[in-house]
Design a protein around this motif. Sequence first.
Motif, PDB file in Angstrom:
ATOM      1  N   PRO A   1       0.832  -1.206   0.000  1.00 46.63           N
ATOM      2  CA  PRO A   1       0.000   0.000   0.000  1.00 46.63           C
ATOM      3  C   PRO A   1       0.866   1.255   0.000  1.00 46.63           C
ATOM      4  CG  PRO A   1      -0.644  -1.530   1.758  1.00 46.63           C
ATOM      5  CD  PRO A   1       0.675  -1.986   1.235  1.00 46.63           C
ATOM      6  N   GLN A   2       0.262   2.369  -0.311  1.00 47.16           N
ATOM      7  CA  GLN A   2       0.887   3.662  -0.100  1.00 47.16           C
ATOM      8  C   GLN A   2      -0.018   4.462   0.833  1.00 47.16           C
ATOM      9  OE1 GLN A   2       1.351   4.739  -4.179  1.00 47.16           O
ATOM     10  NE2 GLN A   2      -0.747   5.445  -4.422  1.00 47.16           N
ATOM     11  N   ARG A   3       0.475   5.572   1.308  1.00 48.13           N
ATOM     12  CA  ARG A   3      -0.264   6.296   2.347  1.00 48.13           C
ATOM     13  C   ARG A   3      -1.672   6.687   1.913  1.00 48.13           C
ATOM     14  NH1 ARG A   3       4.156  10.208   5.466  1.00 48.13           N
ATOM     15  NH2 ARG A   3       5.348   8.477   6.385  1.00 48.13           N
ATOM     16  N   ALA A   4      -1.853   6.886   0.629  1.00 43.46           N
ATOM     17  CA  ALA A   4      -3.165   7.333   0.157  1.00 43.46           C
ATOM     18  C   ALA A   4      -4.213   6.232   0.201  1.00 43.46           C
ATOM     19  CB  ALA A   4      -3.037   7.874  -1.270  1.00 43.46           C
ATOM     20  N   ASP A   5      -3.818   4.962   0.293  1.00 40.71           N
ATOM     21  CA  ASP A   5      -4.816   3.886   0.254  1.00 40.71           C
ATOM     22  C   ASP A   5      -4.609   2.863   1.368  1.00 40.71           C
ATOM     23  OD1 ASP A   5      -2.541   2.599  -0.590  1.00 40.71           O
ATOM     24  OD2 ASP A   5      -3.310   1.993  -2.538  1.00 40.71           O
ATOM     25  N   LEU A   6      -4.174   3.299   2.531  1.00 46.68           N
ATOM     26  CA  LEU A   6      -3.958   2.379   3.643  1.00 46.68           C
ATOM     27  C   LEU A   6      -5.277   1.812   4.158  1.00 46.68           C
ATOM     28  CD1 LEU A   6      -1.221   4.198   5.783  1.00 46.68           C
ATOM     29  CD2 LEU A   6      -0.946   2.180   4.334  1.00 46.68           C
ATOM     30  N   PRO A   7      -5.265   0.556   4.573  1.00 45.79           N
ATOM     31  CA  PRO A   7      -6.491  -0.009   5.163  1.00 45.79           C
ATOM     32  C   PRO A   7      -6.755   0.604   6.536  1.00 45.79           C
ATOM     33  CG  PRO A   7      -4.682  -1.566   5.334  1.00 45.79           C
ATOM     34  CD  PRO A   7      -4.179  -0.432   4.491  1.00 45.79           C
ATOM     35  N   GLY A   8      -7.994   0.543   6.981  1.00 41.62           N
ATOM     36  CA  GLY A   8      -8.369   1.100   8.267  1.00 41.62           C
ATOM     37  C   GLY A   8      -7.579   0.487   9.405  1.00 41.62           C
ATOM     38  N   GLY A   9      -7.089   1.326  10.311  1.00 38.57           N
ATOM     39  CA  GLY A   9      -6.357   0.861  11.464  1.00 38.57           C
ATOM     40  C   GLY A   9      -4.880   0.650  11.238  1.00 38.57           C
ATOM     41  N   ARG A  10      -4.409   0.871  10.016  1.00 43.49           N
ATOM     42  CA  ARG A  10      -2.985   0.668   9.727  1.00 43.49           C
ATOM     43  C   ARG A  10      -2.236   1.987   9.880  1.00 43.49           C
ATOM     44  NH1 ARG A  10       1.330  -2.188  10.491  1.00 43.49           N
ATOM     45  NH2 ARG A  10       2.690  -2.511   8.672  1.00 43.49           N
ATOM     46  N   ALA A  11      -1.137   1.975  10.672  1.00 43.28           N
ATOM     47  CA  ALA A  11      -0.315   3.168  10.858  1.00 43.28           C
ATOM     48  C   ALA A  11       0.370   3.526   9.543  1.00 43.28           C
ATOM     49  CB  ALA A  11       0.723   2.929  11.948  1.00 43.28           C
TER      50      ALA A  11
ATOM     51  N   PRO B   1       1.858  -8.153   3.294  1.00 39.37           N
ATOM     52  CA  PRO B   1       0.572  -8.817   3.540  1.00 39.37           C
ATOM     53  C   PRO B   1      -0.578  -7.839   3.768  1.00 39.37           C
ATOM     54  CG  PRO B   1       2.321  -9.931   4.748  1.00 39.37           C
ATOM     55  CD  PRO B   1       2.924  -8.670   4.168  1.00 39.37           C
ATOM     56  N   TRP B   2      -0.276  -6.618   4.227  1.00 40.60           N
ATOM     57  CA  TRP B   2      -1.341  -5.639   4.444  1.00 40.60           C
ATOM     58  C   TRP B   2      -2.007  -5.209   3.145  1.00 40.60           C
ATOM     59  CZ3 TRP B   2      -3.698  -3.954   8.783  1.00 40.60           C
ATOM     60  CH2 TRP B   2      -3.118  -4.303  10.007  1.00 40.60           C
ATOM     61  N   LEU B   3      -1.396  -5.529   2.017  1.00 38.39           N
ATOM     62  CA  LEU B   3      -2.033  -5.217   0.739  1.00 38.39           C
ATOM     63  C   LEU B   3      -3.391  -5.904   0.629  1.00 38.39           C
ATOM     64  CD1 LEU B   3      -1.634  -3.871  -2.093  1.00 38.39           C
ATOM     65  CD2 LEU B   3      -0.759  -6.080  -2.857  1.00 38.39           C
ATOM     66  N   ALA B   4      -3.502  -7.084   1.221  1.00 41.03           N
ATOM     67  CA  ALA B   4      -4.764  -7.840   1.136  1.00 41.03           C
ATOM     68  C   ALA B   4      -5.909  -7.135   1.842  1.00 41.03           C
ATOM     69  CB  ALA B   4      -4.574  -9.240   1.726  1.00 41.03           C
ATOM     70  N   ALA B   5      -5.605  -6.204   2.741  1.00 44.17           N
ATOM     71  CA  ALA B   5      -6.662  -5.502   3.485  1.00 44.17           C
ATOM     72  C   ALA B   5      -7.082  -4.202   2.824  1.00 44.17           C
ATOM     73  CB  ALA B   5      -6.171  -5.220   4.914  1.00 44.17           C
ATOM     74  N   THR B   6      -6.440  -3.817   1.725  1.00 39.22           N
ATOM     75  CA  THR B   6      -6.829  -2.593   1.023  1.00 39.22           C
ATOM     76  C   THR B   6      -8.004  -2.860   0.104  1.00 39.22           C
ATOM     77  OG1 THR B   6      -5.275  -2.989  -0.805  1.00 39.22           O
ATOM     78  CG2 THR B   6      -4.449  -1.760   1.100  1.00 39.22           C
TER      79      THR B   6
ATOM     80  N   ALA C   1       0.892  -8.359  14.616  1.00 44.49           N
ATOM     81  CA  ALA C   1       0.641  -9.446  15.565  1.00 44.49           C
ATOM     82  C   ALA C   1      -0.846  -9.742  15.682  1.00 44.49           C
ATOM     83  CB  ALA C   1       1.223  -9.076  16.934  1.00 44.49           C
ATOM     84  N   ALA C   2      -1.675  -8.705  15.545  1.00 46.72           N
ATOM     85  CA  ALA C   2      -3.118  -8.897  15.690  1.00 46.72           C
ATOM     86  C   ALA C   2      -3.759  -9.506  14.446  1.00 46.72           C
ATOM     87  CB  ALA C   2      -3.776  -7.549  16.005  1.00 46.72           C
ATOM     88  N   ARG C   3      -3.247  -9.171  13.264  1.00 46.19           N
ATOM     89  CA  ARG C   3      -3.910  -9.603  12.031  1.00 46.19           C
ATOM     90  C   ARG C   3      -2.988 -10.330  11.056  1.00 46.19           C
ATOM     91  NH1 ARG C   3      -6.971  -4.544   9.510  1.00 46.19           N
ATOM     92  NH2 ARG C   3      -7.675  -6.212   8.116  1.00 46.19           N
ATOM     93  N   GLY C   4      -1.705 -10.438  11.405  1.00 52.08           N
ATOM     94  CA  GLY C   4      -0.714 -10.931  10.453  1.00 52.08           C
ATOM     95  C   GLY C   4      -0.971 -12.313   9.916  1.00 52.08           C
ATOM     96  N   THR C   5      -1.298 -13.266  10.781  1.00 54.98           N
ATOM     97  CA  THR C   5      -1.497 -14.642  10.326  1.00 54.98           C
ATOM     98  C   THR C   5      -2.626 -14.737   9.306  1.00 54.98           C
ATOM     99  OG1 THR C   5      -0.718 -15.490  12.459  1.00 54.98           O
ATOM    100  CG2 THR C   5      -1.994 -16.988  11.072  1.00 54.98           C
TER     101      THR C   5
END
Length: 392
Positions: free
Chosen positions: A212-222, A282-287, A319-323
Motif C-alpha cells: 500500500p501507499q499512504r493514500a490507500d492504507l487499510p483502516g487501522g494501519r499506521a 501482507p497488508w495489501l490484502a486488506a486494502t 501481531a493482531a492480524r498478520g497470520t
Amino acid sequence: MMARNYFYLSYGHSVRLRADDRPDSDHWAGQLFTELSAEVARLVGADRRTQVGYYDNLVQPLTDWKAALADVLSSTDVFVALYSPGYFNKSWPLRERASFASRYADPAMADHFLVPVLWVPWPPWEHETERSSALRLGSGIPEYADEGLQAMSRLALYRKQYRTVVRRLAYRIVTLAAEAPRPAPLAVAIDEVTAEPTAPTEILFTVAVLAPQRADLPGGRAEDPYGNAPRSWTPYRDLHQFPIAEYVANVAERLGQPARIVDRPADLGVLDQGAALVLIDPWLAATGDGLARLTGLAGQIPEWATVLLVADRTDPEYAARGTALHATVADTLAAAGIARNRITLLRDADRLVERMPSIIDQACTAYRRHAPVFLPKGADTPLPRIDGGPDA
C-alpha cells in the motif's frame, strides 16, 4: 561530518550458495581488514579500538549503501583494492574504485593513492597493468606472486610471509595518508559512475514491490512504514527508515547484478526480462483493491521469479492480524496459479538480512535455468549440401 579513514578495503564479493554461507573471499577479506586495521592503528599510535579503515561490511543493514559509501570514500585517504578475477568481473568493486578516482582531476593522482593487492592470481596476460602494480607489494616474496594474499592468509605455512605483506601494506597506507590532500575532495556517488566488467556475466535483476501507499492504507494501519509510492515501504521501520526495495537492489548490485525497482502494476511485464524478486506486504490484502491486484499477478510473474512476503513480527498491528493476512495473500496467489512452494514469508529483519544474498543468488540461478532462449529473427538458411551435386 564523517570521521577520517586511513584506508578503504575494496574486494569482489563471493556468491553464497546457502543462507548460512560465509564465502571464503568475504571471510578472509574481513580477517585481512581486522589485521590491517590493527597494524595501521599501531603505526599511527591510535587505540586499537579506533576505526582507522572501512570496508562495506561495516555499513549497517537496511541502510543505503550507495549514500553511505559516497561519504566514506570522500573521507578516505587510501584505496586498497584486493584484485582477483571476481574483482574485474563485477561492476560493484569497479564502481567503488571509479568513485574514489573521481575525487582527482588528474588520473595519476588517483593512482598514487590507490594500493593494489594481488588477492587471487589470474593469467598473466589478462589485466597486465593491474597485475604488475599489485606484484610490487610482494617484492621478494615468491609465495605472494604464486598464491596471492588470500591463500597466504589461509595457510599456516605462509603465515610469516603473510604478516610481512600486511605490515608493508599498512606502512604504505600510513605513508600515503600523510600526503593526502586536506580538505579531502568529494567522491562521486557510486550510482553516478560507470565501470564495465571485462567479462560481464551480469543479468538484469528486477525488484517488484506490491504494498500500500499512504493514500490507500487499510483502516487501522499506521502510516509510518509507507510513503507516496509502494517503493517507499519500510517494513522494519525502526531500522534506519530505509525502503526494503532499495536495500534488496543494493545487495543485488554488490553481488554483481545490475538492479531496478518497479512498483506500478503496469510495469510488472518487465519481470520476464531477467531474474526477479517480488516483495509483497501482507497488508495489501486488506486494502480496497488489494485482492484484485494480487489476482492480477496471474501470468505476470514468470515461473523463475521468487515471491517474498515481508512482515515485522514485532509490529503490534501485524501481531493482531498478520497470520490471517498472510494466509489470505498465499491463498489468493495460489488461486492465481503461483505455487505455494514459491512463496516465502520472512518476519524478522535479521533473518532477512542474513538470507537476502542467497535469495538473490537463487533467483538468478532459477532465471538461468528456466528462462526461455530467444533465437535471432530472420529467414531460415538451408544447410549446405556435401554430395558433390550442383548445389555443393
